[in-house]
Design a protein around this motif. Structure first.
Motif, PDB file in Angstrom:
ATOM      1  N   ASP A 132      -4.041 -46.262 -54.269  1.00 35.93           N
ATOM      2  CA  ASP A 132      -3.992 -44.799 -54.404  1.00 35.93           C
ATOM      3  C   ASP A 132      -5.396 -44.201 -54.354  1.00 35.93           C
ATOM      4  O   ASP A 132      -5.633 -43.184 -53.692  1.00 35.93           O
ATOM      5  CB  ASP A 132      -3.306 -44.423 -55.721  1.00 35.93           C
ATOM      6  N   VAL A 133      -6.330 -44.830 -55.071  1.00 33.97           N
ATOM      7  CA  VAL A 133      -7.702 -44.318 -55.086  1.00 33.97           C
ATOM      8  C   VAL A 133      -8.320 -44.428 -53.694  1.00 33.97           C
ATOM      9  O   VAL A 133      -8.990 -43.500 -53.210  1.00 33.97           O
ATOM     10  CB  VAL A 133      -8.548 -45.092 -56.121  1.00 33.97           C
ATOM     11  N   TYR A 134      -8.097 -45.544 -53.044  1.00 39.59           N
ATOM     12  CA  TYR A 134      -8.633 -45.774 -51.693  1.00 39.59           C
ATOM     13  C   TYR A 134      -8.136 -44.707 -50.728  1.00 39.59           C
ATOM     14  O   TYR A 134      -8.904 -44.128 -49.953  1.00 39.59           O
ATOM     15  CB  TYR A 134      -8.187 -47.158 -51.233  1.00 39.59           C
ATOM     16  N   ARG A 135      -6.840 -44.423 -50.796  1.00 43.04           N
ATOM     17  CA  ARG A 135      -6.226 -43.442 -49.891  1.00 43.04           C
ATOM     18  C   ARG A 135      -6.679 -42.021 -50.202  1.00 43.04           C
ATOM     19  O   ARG A 135      -6.994 -41.247 -49.287  1.00 43.04           O
ATOM     20  CB  ARG A 135      -4.705 -43.539 -50.023  1.00 43.04           C
ATOM     21  N   ASP A 136      -6.736 -41.655 -51.463  1.00 41.68           N
ATOM     22  CA  ASP A 136      -6.976 -40.263 -51.841  1.00 41.68           C
ATOM     23  C   ASP A 136      -8.457 -39.892 -51.849  1.00 41.68           C
ATOM     24  O   ASP A 136      -8.820 -38.767 -51.507  1.00 41.68           O
ATOM     25  CB  ASP A 136      -6.382 -39.993 -53.231  1.00 41.68           C
ATOM     26  N   GLU A 137      -9.328 -40.830 -52.239  1.00 39.25           N
ATOM     27  CA  GLU A 137     -10.756 -40.525 -52.368  1.00 39.25           C
ATOM     28  C   GLU A 137     -11.523 -40.613 -51.065  1.00 39.25           C
ATOM     29  O   GLU A 137     -12.439 -39.845 -50.819  1.00 39.25           O
ATOM     30  CB  GLU A 137     -11.406 -41.519 -53.352  1.00 39.25           C
ATOM     31  N   GLN A 138     -11.185 -41.628 -50.283  1.00 43.95           N
ATOM     32  CA  GLN A 138     -11.921 -41.918 -49.041  1.00 43.95           C
ATOM     33  C   GLN A 138     -13.392 -42.246 -49.311  1.00 43.95           C
ATOM     34  O   GLN A 138     -14.278 -41.925 -48.528  1.00 43.95           O
ATOM     35  CB  GLN A 138     -11.811 -40.735 -48.067  1.00 43.95           C
ATOM     36  N   GLU A 139     -13.655 -42.884 -50.444  1.00 45.63           N
ATOM     37  CA  GLU A 139     -15.021 -43.284 -50.785  1.00 45.63           C
ATOM     38  C   GLU A 139     -15.277 -44.768 -50.542  1.00 45.63           C
ATOM     39  O   GLU A 139     -16.418 -45.170 -50.318  1.00 45.63           O
ATOM     40  CB  GLU A 139     -15.321 -42.952 -52.251  1.00 45.63           C
ATOM     41  N   MET A 140     -14.234 -45.572 -50.605  1.00 49.12           N
ATOM     42  CA  MET A 140     -14.379 -46.992 -50.306  1.00 49.12           C
ATOM     43  C   MET A 140     -14.242 -47.159 -48.806  1.00 49.12           C
ATOM     44  O   MET A 140     -13.189 -46.884 -48.238  1.00 49.12           O
ATOM     45  CB  MET A 140     -13.304 -47.805 -51.041  1.00 49.12           C
ATOM     46  N   ARG A 141     -15.290 -47.609 -48.157  1.00 43.11           N
ATOM     47  CA  ARG A 141     -15.291 -47.665 -46.694  1.00 43.11           C
ATOM     48  C   ARG A 141     -15.030 -49.071 -46.156  1.00 43.11           C
ATOM     49  O   ARG A 141     -15.174 -49.321 -44.965  1.00 43.11           O
ATOM     50  CB  ARG A 141     -16.627 -47.134 -46.147  1.00 43.11           C
ATOM     51  N   THR A 142     -14.662 -49.994 -47.018  1.00 39.35           N
ATOM     52  CA  THR A 142     -14.352 -51.345 -46.584  1.00 39.35           C
ATOM     53  C   THR A 142     -12.875 -51.464 -46.232  1.00 39.35           C
ATOM     54  O   THR A 142     -12.032 -50.828 -46.872  1.00 39.35           O
ATOM     55  CB  THR A 142     -14.674 -52.356 -47.706  1.00 39.35           C
ATOM     56  N   VAL A 174     -14.415 -54.294 -57.937  1.00 38.44           N
ATOM     57  CA  VAL A 174     -14.250 -52.884 -57.571  1.00 38.44           C
ATOM     58  C   VAL A 174     -15.577 -52.311 -57.082  1.00 38.44           C
ATOM     59  O   VAL A 174     -15.627 -51.562 -56.094  1.00 38.44           O
ATOM     60  CB  VAL A 174     -13.702 -52.078 -58.767  1.00 38.44           C
ATOM     61  N   ALA A 175     -16.664 -52.661 -57.746  1.00 42.72           N
ATOM     62  CA  ALA A 175     -17.974 -52.196 -57.293  1.00 42.72           C
ATOM     63  C   ALA A 175     -18.271 -52.690 -55.882  1.00 42.72           C
ATOM     64  O   ALA A 175     -18.900 -51.986 -55.082  1.00 42.72           O
ATOM     65  CB  ALA A 175     -19.062 -52.662 -58.258  1.00 42.72           C
ATOM     66  N   GLU A 176     -17.813 -53.888 -55.551  1.00 46.24           N
ATOM     67  CA  GLU A 176     -18.012 -54.416 -54.200  1.00 46.24           C
ATOM     68  C   GLU A 176     -17.248 -53.581 -53.176  1.00 46.24           C
ATOM     69  O   GLU A 176     -17.743 -53.321 -52.075  1.00 46.24           O
ATOM     70  CB  GLU A 176     -17.561 -55.879 -54.137  1.00 46.24           C
ATOM     71  N   LEU A 177     -16.058 -53.134 -53.532  1.00 46.61           N
ATOM     72  CA  LEU A 177     -15.283 -52.288 -52.613  1.00 46.61           C
ATOM     73  C   LEU A 177     -15.992 -50.956 -52.365  1.00 46.61           C
ATOM     74  O   LEU A 177     -15.836 -50.359 -51.294  1.00 46.61           O
ATOM     75  CB  LEU A 177     -13.876 -52.043 -53.166  1.00 46.61           C
ATOM     76  N   TYR A 178     -16.770 -50.502 -53.337  1.00 47.77           N
ATOM     77  CA  TYR A 178     -17.533 -49.272 -53.187  1.00 47.77           C
ATOM     78  C   TYR A 178     -18.886 -49.522 -52.522  1.00 47.77           C
ATOM     79  O   TYR A 178     -19.650 -48.588 -52.286  1.00 47.77           O
ATOM     80  CB  TYR A 178     -17.754 -48.619 -54.548  1.00 47.77           C
ATOM     81  N   ALA A 185     -17.963 -48.260 -61.090  1.00 47.18           N
ATOM     82  CA  ALA A 185     -18.431 -48.416 -59.712  1.00 47.18           C
ATOM     83  C   ALA A 185     -19.022 -47.123 -59.171  1.00 47.18           C
ATOM     84  O   ALA A 185     -20.063 -47.128 -58.503  1.00 47.18           O
ATOM     85  CB  ALA A 185     -17.279 -48.878 -58.821  1.00 47.18           C
ATOM     86  N   ARG A 186     -18.378 -46.022 -59.460  1.00 43.87           N
ATOM     87  CA  ARG A 186     -18.868 -44.724 -58.972  1.00 43.87           C
ATOM     88  C   ARG A 186     -20.266 -44.415 -59.511  1.00 43.87           C
ATOM     89  O   ARG A 186     -21.094 -43.821 -58.811  1.00 43.87           O
ATOM     90  CB  ARG A 186     -17.914 -43.614 -59.402  1.00 43.87           C
ATOM     91  N   SER A 187     -20.515 -44.810 -60.735  1.00 46.36           N
ATOM     92  CA  SER A 187     -21.805 -44.482 -61.359  1.00 46.36           C
ATOM     93  C   SER A 187     -22.900 -45.486 -61.021  1.00 46.36           C
ATOM     94  O   SER A 187     -24.056 -45.281 -61.395  1.00 46.36           O
ATOM     95  CB  SER A 187     -21.643 -44.404 -62.880  1.00 46.36           C
ATOM     96  N   SER A 188     -22.545 -46.565 -60.345  1.00 49.44           N
ATOM     97  CA  SER A 188     -23.525 -47.594 -59.999  1.00 49.44           C
ATOM     98  C   SER A 188     -24.295 -47.207 -58.739  1.00 49.44           C
ATOM     99  O   SER A 188     -23.770 -46.512 -57.869  1.00 49.44           O
ATOM    100  CB  SER A 188     -22.829 -48.944 -59.790  1.00 49.44           C
ATOM    101  N   PRO A 189     -25.527 -47.668 -58.591  1.00 52.64           N
ATOM    102  CA  PRO A 189     -26.327 -47.335 -57.407  1.00 52.64           C
ATOM    103  C   PRO A 189     -25.939 -48.185 -56.198  1.00 52.64           C
ATOM    104  O   PRO A 189     -25.433 -49.299 -56.332  1.00 52.64           O
ATOM    105  CB  PRO A 189     -27.751 -47.657 -57.848  1.00 52.64           C
ATOM    106  N   PHE A 190     -26.201 -47.634 -55.025  1.00 55.45           N
ATOM    107  CA  PHE A 190     -26.063 -48.404 -53.800  1.00 55.45           C
ATOM    108  C   PHE A 190     -27.253 -49.355 -53.696  1.00 55.45           C
ATOM    109  O   PHE A 190     -28.300 -49.130 -54.316  1.00 55.45           O
ATOM    110  CB  PHE A 190     -26.039 -47.484 -52.580  1.00 55.45           C
TER     111      PHE A 190
END
Length: 320
Positions: A22-32, A78-82, A302-307
């Protein structure tokens, strides 16, 4: 390993992947790209429950369930997916390149069949060192058509290596059914027997049957008797890659998918336990709340972690 624990672990994987979808579909932030195991939880849970933490497993592209069943760190996954630095592969690999060596999850890869040979290599090292450890490798029915499948089985049988080959036969390779790819009257486990190793075909949606078969396989390997092959019949509910249902898009009809949804491994396990464990239904609801909340905590972290830093782009890259 209690039967309730097997159910708990399946519920955790189901909740994590449904919420992630659901998060993957709705957010479009995980690009993997993501390959979900929704509907297939019993295979990973049943096999990993028979292994020790010091044993290692290797997976293919549909690896979330195996990673979690072996004890992999959810927050790092999850952080890896982000694509974040705190990811289990430091944000470099995405969904199909998970790793948690502390938990005994050696690696996963999207290259079809690649990890079969890597698991055989790990098993060979255990044999050479005299270590009482077992390697296991998960792959789909499509990977059984790759050359590396046959080379690996042959090598493992020849050297009597402690490796459990786990074929998660979900009936399809992308949108191609097994019957369109493999000769009638043959089976994947039958081909494995041709290499002189024991092989069992098991209902992969029955977690208790999978666990029993995996215990036998692991015991066989740990006692120095060589490799063992498990073919686990199961079915993925969602599309090959992505969070959506794919009725009539991939060649699978809604009726076909629905027939497998009716064989849900979690529902079947709960029904099996209901007579001897009357509190299991109420516990199921508690677990569902707990694990969905756990996933959302991991998403927030994951959202709050740095790239990864641009300066570190080539860190870990092999240069000849």
């Amino acid at each position: 390993m209690t039967r309730r624990r097997l159910v708990r672990d399946m519920v955790r994987i189901r909740c994590v992947e449904e919420e992630l979808g659901d998060v993957y579909r709705d957010e479009q932030e995980m690009r993997t790209p993501v390959h979900f195991s929704i509907g297939q939880e019993a295979t990973a849970v049943g096999v990993c429950a028979a292994l020790r933490r010091t044993d290692v497993i290797y997976g293919g592209h549909r690896c979330h369930a195996q990673y979690l069943a072996k004890g992999g760190d959810l927050t790092a996954m999850v952080a890896e997916l982000y694509g974040k630095q705190s990811g289990c592969a430091a944000g470099r690999g995405g969904s199909v390149h998970l790793v948690d060596r502390a938990a005994g999850f050696g690696a996963s890869s999207a290259i079809l069949g690649e990890m079969i040979s890597v698991a055989v290599g790990a098993a060979w090292s255990f044999a050479l060192r005299g270590e009482p450890r077992v390697a296991a490798t998960f792959f789909g029915d499509g990977a059984s058509e790759e050359g590396v499948f046959h080379e690996s089985l042959n090598f493992a049988a020849l050297h009597r290596l402690p490796v459990v080959f786990v074929c998660e036969n979900n009936q399809y390779s992308l949108s191609s059914p097994q019957a369109a790819r493999q000769p009638a009257g043959t089976s994947i486990s039958g081909r494995a027997r041709g290499y002189g190793m024991p092989a069992r075909r098991v209902d992969g949606n029955d977690v208790f049957a999978v666990f029993e078969a995996a215990e036998e396989a692991v015991r066989h390997c740990r006692q120095g008797n060589g490799p063992y092959f498990l073919e686990l019949d199961t079915y993925r509910w969602r599309e090959h890659v992505g969070p959506h249902w794919d009725y009539d898009v991939s060649g699978r009809s809604k009726a076909d998918v629905d027939s497998w949804v009716a064989r849900c491994p979690i529902r079947r396990a709960v029904e099996t336990l209901s007579d001897t464990d009357p509190g299991i239904t109420e516990q199921l609801a508690v677990w569902q709340r707990e694990f969905r909340a756990e996933l959302h905590e991991a998403v927030a972290a994951a959202r709050s972690s740095p790239f990864p830093a641009v300066a570190d782009l080539l860190t870990g890259v092999y240069e000849s």
